[in-house]
Motif scaffolding. Structure first.
Motif, PDB file in Angstrom:
ATOM      1  N   GLU B  93       0.848  -1.196   0.000  1.00 19.61           N
ATOM      2  CA  GLU B  93       0.000   0.000   0.000  1.00 19.61           C
ATOM      3  C   GLU B  93       0.888   1.253   0.000  1.00 19.61           C
ATOM      4  O   GLU B  93       1.885   1.316   0.716  1.00 19.61           O
ATOM      5  N   SER B  94       0.521   2.264  -0.815  1.00 17.89           N
ATOM      6  CA  SER B  94       1.285   3.515  -0.816  1.00 17.89           C
ATOM      7  C   SER B  94       0.975   4.296   0.458  1.00 17.89           C
ATOM      8  O   SER B  94      -0.155   4.326   0.922  1.00 17.89           O
ATOM      9  N   THR B  96       1.338   7.536   0.708  1.00 18.65           N
ATOM     10  CA  THR B  96       1.208   8.962   0.371  1.00 18.65           C
ATOM     11  C   THR B  96       0.039   9.640   1.080  1.00 18.65           C
ATOM     12  O   THR B  96       0.062  10.845   1.282  1.00 18.65           O
ATOM     13  N   GLU B 103       6.018  10.589  -1.726  1.00 16.23           N
ATOM     14  CA  GLU B 103       5.637  10.304  -3.114  1.00 16.23           C
ATOM     15  C   GLU B 103       6.842  10.012  -4.018  1.00 16.23           C
ATOM     16  O   GLU B 103       6.840   9.047  -4.778  1.00 16.23           O
ATOM     17  N   GLU B 106       8.709   6.640  -3.426  1.00 10.12           N
ATOM     18  CA  GLU B 106       7.943   5.467  -3.870  1.00 10.12           C
ATOM     19  C   GLU B 106       8.027   5.313  -5.388  1.00 10.12           C
ATOM     20  O   GLU B 106       8.153   4.198  -5.901  1.00 10.12           O
ATOM     21  N   ARG B 107       8.002   6.448  -6.087  1.00  8.26           N
ATOM     22  CA  ARG B 107       8.147   6.360  -7.546  1.00  8.26           C
ATOM     23  C   ARG B 107       9.536   5.857  -7.916  1.00  8.26           C
ATOM     24  O   ARG B 107       9.710   5.099  -8.868  1.00  8.26           O
ATOM     25  N   LYS B 116       5.313  -2.543  -6.716  1.00  5.06           N
ATOM     26  CA  LYS B 116       4.086  -1.832  -7.061  1.00  5.06           C
ATOM     27  C   LYS B 116       3.513  -1.190  -5.799  1.00  5.06           C
ATOM     28  O   LYS B 116       3.322  -1.865  -4.786  1.00  5.06           O
ATOM     29  N   PHE B 117       3.250   0.107  -5.865  1.00  2.00           N
ATOM     30  CA  PHE B 117       2.630   0.791  -4.744  1.00  2.00           C
ATOM     31  C   PHE B 117       1.161   1.018  -5.073  1.00  2.00           C
ATOM     32  O   PHE B 117       0.846   1.749  -6.009  1.00  2.00           O
ATOM     33  N   HIS B 120      -1.105   4.735  -5.476  1.00  5.66           N
ATOM     34  CA  HIS B 120      -0.180   5.856  -5.577  1.00  5.66           C
ATOM     35  C   HIS B 120      -0.781   6.907  -6.517  1.00  5.66           C
ATOM     36  O   HIS B 120      -1.305   6.567  -7.563  1.00  5.66           O
ATOM     37  N   PRO B 123       1.686   7.008 -10.475  1.00  6.48           N
ATOM     38  CA  PRO B 123       2.654   5.913 -10.637  1.00  6.48           C
ATOM     39  C   PRO B 123       3.343   5.973 -11.993  1.00  6.48           C
ATOM     40  O   PRO B 123       3.133   5.135 -12.860  1.00  6.48           O
TER      41      PRO B 123
END
Lengths: 146, 148, 397
Positions: B93-94, B96, B103, B106-107, B116-117, B120, B123
């Motif tokens: 889970e993101s 953000t 942010e 995570e990217r 994979k977030f 997000h 993305p």
């Protein structure tokens, strides 16, 4: 004296392009403009657009993302133009040559006229490099060129 | 700061925590299951007002390790949350919605490790060049992958 | 809302030192949104570090950013030494702090100059960079190079500061202090700078917490954090100094924090030199045989804020994973709060205020001053107009 020699005789306008550098060479280039070195007394100055420039200074490694942009800037440049690789990075790749985002030294991308190695080269070295490039060739070499 | 008491307290508050370890002077690592991540992030970031530092992502033997670093500036302790994601389904889970500043990193992790977030806000590719092939992640250990 | 205009800037643009690309969405003069594209400066340093030995990594991390070429080795040394449990000699601690603080002075002078340049106040730019030169000379005397000092190693430092160098350094510091007074005067008492910077790009303490911003950016918003005090390393717990904070949060506050921090740095160096002279000349490096298996987390206060290094070792001779977080990574994101809603011309200085270091971040953002004035004046009128305005401002203060 050919048109090329004439155009580089005095008042070189310089465009500075940072391909993927660590900032040191960029700062040393800016340092050249400030009171201690003051290259403006030779008529050299940094310009905002490559279209006004006689000299293209490249610092930093050429990353895969900047490669296309470096080519584009070179194409936009009015010819003839002098290309100078400043610092170890554009000359050879330096410490970053083993990185996955490295796209080759500068001379694999565009033709280079002068290399000024160093990490970073001292401002004096940059000045000396440009002066050596522009100095008239020694007499024997000039004769050989005829 | 009394770290023994702190470890007892946090284990009481979140019984799902698998392990808590003092890895060095003033460095604490809390190993948690994925499901606990939003709750404990919220607790640290909003309630205890820990400062968000960064996320380290790493390809290790058992899976992808995500290490969320927070700093308790009143005591100088760096608190880290360690989440292990399986190699087959690297999804998480993101964060953000809780930590705004998270942010970019995570990217970046999406780029370099292919994690994979979920949810997000943006993305998209962040660091790698446009010409970089899809599905090639520079920080994944390639030799281990072939061995498997 | 009116029509949105997109102002694309970059990747190569006169205002930008380094390559990057961003879009500014503008409604008239107001910035309504910003977008950025990064990765031009991405060199894959973390991956390169994994292929070097622990000793060699110093030379790589030093080249993350030319300005922070002490801070990154500092944080990395803290991380690696914490894995090995290495105790470094007192002399090395003092020398590390001296080099670190000298770097802070040079970096803040550089920022003051660049900020002046962004505002069109080129006198400050030339002054600040001129007075930065003696500091760089000092680096050359102490470490052998103007930038990229190669001073640190695991367990200590590579060069000693002897009596001659110390006296020379004290002389330079006195000189720098005088010049700082001059710069503080040029910035703090100038009505135009007050008008240009006050209330621009304001960040609240909540914004700082949301984005995890650090360093002078945070301290200018009243967030009292400084790694040197909160988690002391090297010699920072052996000397007396204070953390500069101010609650306003605008660009002016950030300038103030940086200028006042220079005085603190000068004082730290002087105290360290006194302690160094009391120490008997001796070891500057502890013997380190190998780095055991483990995780090391080290941080250090760079001129721009906290540098964070995470090192994992498996007992071999090079790191298995090396994560680096530069301060700008967290600080740059704050311009979403500081620029949006402001005018385009304020955006340039609001971004510059966090002292974004683009190669540190391996990505960068900058704003272009977009001019759309219909009202034309000739040069003489313009000068007269600006003189009038300065006069009015002076009266107001």
């Amino acid at each position: 004296m050919g048109i090329k020699d004439l155009s580089f005789k005095k008042s070189l306008w310089v465009f500075h392009l940072s391909a993927g550098s660590c900032n040191n060479c960029d700062i040393e280039i800016l340092d050249l403009l400030t009171p201690r070195y003051d290259v403006e007394r030779f008529g050299m100055k940094l310009v905002g657009s490559i279209r006004h420039a006689d000299v293209l200074l490249v610092t930093g490694i050429i990353t895969k993302k900047t490669k296309a942009r470096v080519l584009e800037v070179y194409e936009q440049a009015p010819k003839p133009i002098i290309v100078i690789a400043i610092g170890a990075c554009p000359c050879t790749g330096g410490i970053f040559a083993s990185g996955y985002n490295f796209a080759g030294p500068l001379d694999k991308v565009i033709p280079v006229d002068a290399y000024i190695p160093g990490c970073p080269p001292k401002p004096e070295a940059m000045l000396a490099g440009v002066m050596k490039l522009l100095a008239p060739p020694p007499p024997e070499q000039a004769n050989a060129n005829k | 700061m009394n770290i023994e008491q702190y470890i007892i307290d946090i284990k009481d508050k979140f019984p799902d925590i698998t392990n808590v370890e003092v890895i060095n002077t003033k460095r604490l690592m809390v190993y948690i299951p994925q499901s606990l991540l939003p709750k404990i992030t919220d607790y640290w970031f909003n309630e205890l007002q820990y400062r968000y530092v960064i996320v380290t992502a790493m390809d290790s033997k058992d899976g992808y390790e995500l290490i969320y670093h927070y700093s308790d500036d009143s005591s100088g302790w760096i608190m880290s949350l360690n989440v292990l994601l399986p190699h087959d389904t690297p999804e998480v889970e993101s964060m953000t919605s809780i930590v705004y500043g998270i942010e970019w990193i995570e990217r970046e992790i999406m780029d370099i490790l292919g994690i994979k977030f979920l949810n997000h806000p943006k993305p998209e590719r962040f660091l790698l060049p446009e010409s970089w092939p899809e599905g090639d992640y520079p920080y994944r250990r390639k030799i281990r992958k072939e061995d498997r | 809302m009116g029509k949105k205009t997109i102002v694309p800037i970059g990747p190569y643009h006169p205002l930008l030192e380094e390559p990057e690309f961003f879009k500014l969405y503008c409604d008239g003069e107001t910035v309504v949104d910003m977008e950025w594209e990064t990765g031009y400066n991405h060199r894959g340093i973390e991956k390169i570090c994994e292929s070097k030995t622990f000793e060699q990594v110093f030379f790589v991390v030093e080249r993350i950013c030319g300005i922070c070429s002490t801070s990154h080795p500092f944080a990395y040394a803290n991380a690696v030494e914490s894995i090995g449990g290495v105790q470094i000699p007192v002399r090395a601690k003092l020398i590390r702090s001296i080099v670190g603080e000298l770097e802070r002075i040079h970096s803040h002078l550089l920022w003051v100059g660049l900020a002046g340049h962004f505002l069109g106040y080129n006198t400050v730019f030339m002054w600040a960079w001129k007075y930065r030169e003696p500091v760089l000379d000092m680096f050359e005397i102490i470490t052998g190079n103007r930038n990229n000092y190669a001073m640190f190693t695991i367990g200590g430092v590579r060069r000693d500061i002897d009596e001659t160098k110390a006296t020379e350094l004290l002389k330079v510091l006195d000189d720098v202090k005088k010049k700082t007074d001059l710069l503080v005067g040029a910035v703090m008492d100038d009505p135009v700078i007050h008008a240009r910077l006050k209330g621009v790009g304001t960040l609240t303490a909540k914004d700082i917490h949301d984005f995890g911003a650090v360093g002078p950016t945070a301290r200018a918003s009243g967030v009292d954090i400084d790694v040197r005090r909160d988690d002391p390393y090297a010699a920072y717990d052996m000397v007396n100094w204070k953390v500069i904070t101010t609650p306003e949060g605008d660009v002016f506050a950030k300038a103030k924090v940086r200028l006042l921090e220079m005085y603190e740095s000068i004082s730290i160096i002087k105290q360290c030199l006194t302690l160094l002279q009391k120490e008997t000349p001796g070891d500057i490096k502890a013997k380190v045989k190998e780095i055991p298996e483990g995780i090391g987390i080290g941080h250090a206060e760079a001129p721009r804020g906290e540098v964070f290094h995470f090192v994992k070792s498996d007992g071999g001779n090079s790191p298995v994973r090396h994560k680096i977080r530069a301060p700008s990574y967290n600080c740059i994101t704050t311009f979403r709060r500081s620029c949006i809603g402001g005018t385009i011309s304020d955006a340039a200085i609001a971004t510059a205020a966090v002292d974004p270091c683009y190669c540190c971040t391996e990505r960068m953002v900058q704003v272009y001053d977009y001019h759309s004035g219909k009202h034309m004046m000739n040069a003489a009128e313009l000068i007269k107009f600006s003189q009038q305005k300065t006069e009015e401002l002076r009266k107001k203060l």
